[in-house]
Design a protein around this motif. Structure first.
Motif, short mmCIF file in Angstrom:
data_model
loop_
_atom_site.label_atom_id
_atom_site.label_comp_id
_atom_site.label_asym_id
_atom_site.label_seq_id
_atom_site.Cartn_x
_atom_site.Cartn_y
_atom_site.Cartn_z
N LEU A 148 -0.33 -6.82 -2.88
CA LEU A 148 -0.53 -6.95 -1.26
C LEU A 148 -0.41 -5.73 -0.86
O LEU A 148 -0.92 -5.29 0.17
N ARG A 171 -3.01 -3.85 1.50
CA ARG A 171 -2.68 -3.21 3.13
C ARG A 171 -3.25 -1.80 2.93
O ARG A 171 -3.75 -1.27 3.97
N GLU A 172 -3.14 -0.87 1.99
CA GLU A 172 -3.54 0.32 1.95
C GLU A 172 -4.95 0.47 2.23
O GLU A 172 -5.64 1.16 3.03
N ASP A 202 -6.98 -1.72 3.39
CA ASP A 202 -7.32 -2.25 4.91
C ASP A 202 -7.12 -1.05 5.94
O ASP A 202 -7.74 -0.87 6.83
N GLN A 203 -5.83 -0.17 5.68
CA GLN A 203 -5.85 0.74 6.54
C GLN A 203 -6.73 2.01 6.31
O GLN A 203 -7.09 2.61 7.49
N ASP A 240 -5.96 -6.47 9.26
CA ASP A 240 -5.05 -7.30 8.10
C ASP A 240 -5.09 -8.71 8.16
O ASP A 240 -4.53 -9.34 8.90
N TYR A 280 -4.25 -10.27 5.64
CA TYR A 280 -3.47 -10.83 4.35
C TYR A 280 -1.81 -11.05 4.83
O TYR A 280 -1.66 -10.65 6.28
N PRO A 304 1.77 -10.35 6.24
CA PRO A 304 2.50 -9.13 6.56
C PRO A 304 3.70 -8.94 5.77
O PRO A 304 4.14 -10.04 5.22
N ALA A 305 4.09 -7.67 5.75
CA ALA A 305 5.26 -7.39 4.76
C ALA A 305 6.70 -8.23 5.12
O ALA A 305 7.31 -8.57 3.99
N GLU A 335 6.19 -11.47 3.45
CA GLU A 335 6.24 -11.67 2.19
C GLU A 335 7.28 -12.56 1.30
O GLU A 335 7.30 -13.41 0.69
#
Length: 158
Positions: free
Chosen positions: A44, A48-49, A51-52, A58, A60, A62-63, A66
């Motif tokens: 995950l 995210r990396e 996607d950034q 995003d 997926y 979010p942090a 999780e």
């Protein structure tokens, strides 16, 4: 007598072995579960990396969600396992008074109906309805118990 002791000792040793195997399997399961959780977090984070870097939205988890995801997945998995109801201490004399009041109003009732009515009126729920009701009616000498097929029927004696 000697045969009994050797057989008993062999059974004891077998039992110990099985208990050790069981504990080992539980430790192995916990370790694998932790490893899978770490792998999921890494994937995950990498998504995210990426996607950034791409500037994409995003889609997926979010942090902060999780942990909720892993807890909900764990809760779902644990929901499949049949669990015992928690033991609650009841004031059986108070429950007996409620049972008497219910039986005066409704005349005769089956065990399930009586438990449902107790739950609805008083919020009293027993882990084992049969045992709970019998502990309560010990305080009521005027309750009559009859069997109707496989069902218990409770009523007040006239």
């Amino acid at each position: 007598m000697v045969e009994y002791l050797t057989e008993r000792k062999a059974l004891h040793m077998t039992l110990q072995s099985l208990l050790e195997q069981r504990a080992s399997l539980r430790r192995q399961y916990v370790d694998q579960d932790k490893q899978l959780g770490q792998d999921i977090k890494q994937i995950l984070a990498r998504v995210r990396e990426l996607d950034q870097l791409d500037g994409t939205v995003d889609e997926y988890v979010p942090a902060e969600e999780e942990q909720d995801f892993s807890e909900s997945a764990m809760a779902e998995a644990m929901g499949r396992v049949k669990t015992r109801k928690t033991h609650i201490r009841h004031d059986y004399e108070a429950v007996a008074a409620q049972v008497e009041r219910i039986l005066k109003e409704m005349s005769a009732m089956t065990l399930n109906d009586l438990c449902d009515e107790l739950k609805k009126r008083c919020g009293v729920e027993f882990a084992s309805p049969y045992i709970g009701i019998h502990k309560a009616i010990k305080h009521l000498p005027n309750v009559k118990i009859e069997k109707d097929g496989r069902k218990l029927v409770f009523s007040l004696e006239s």
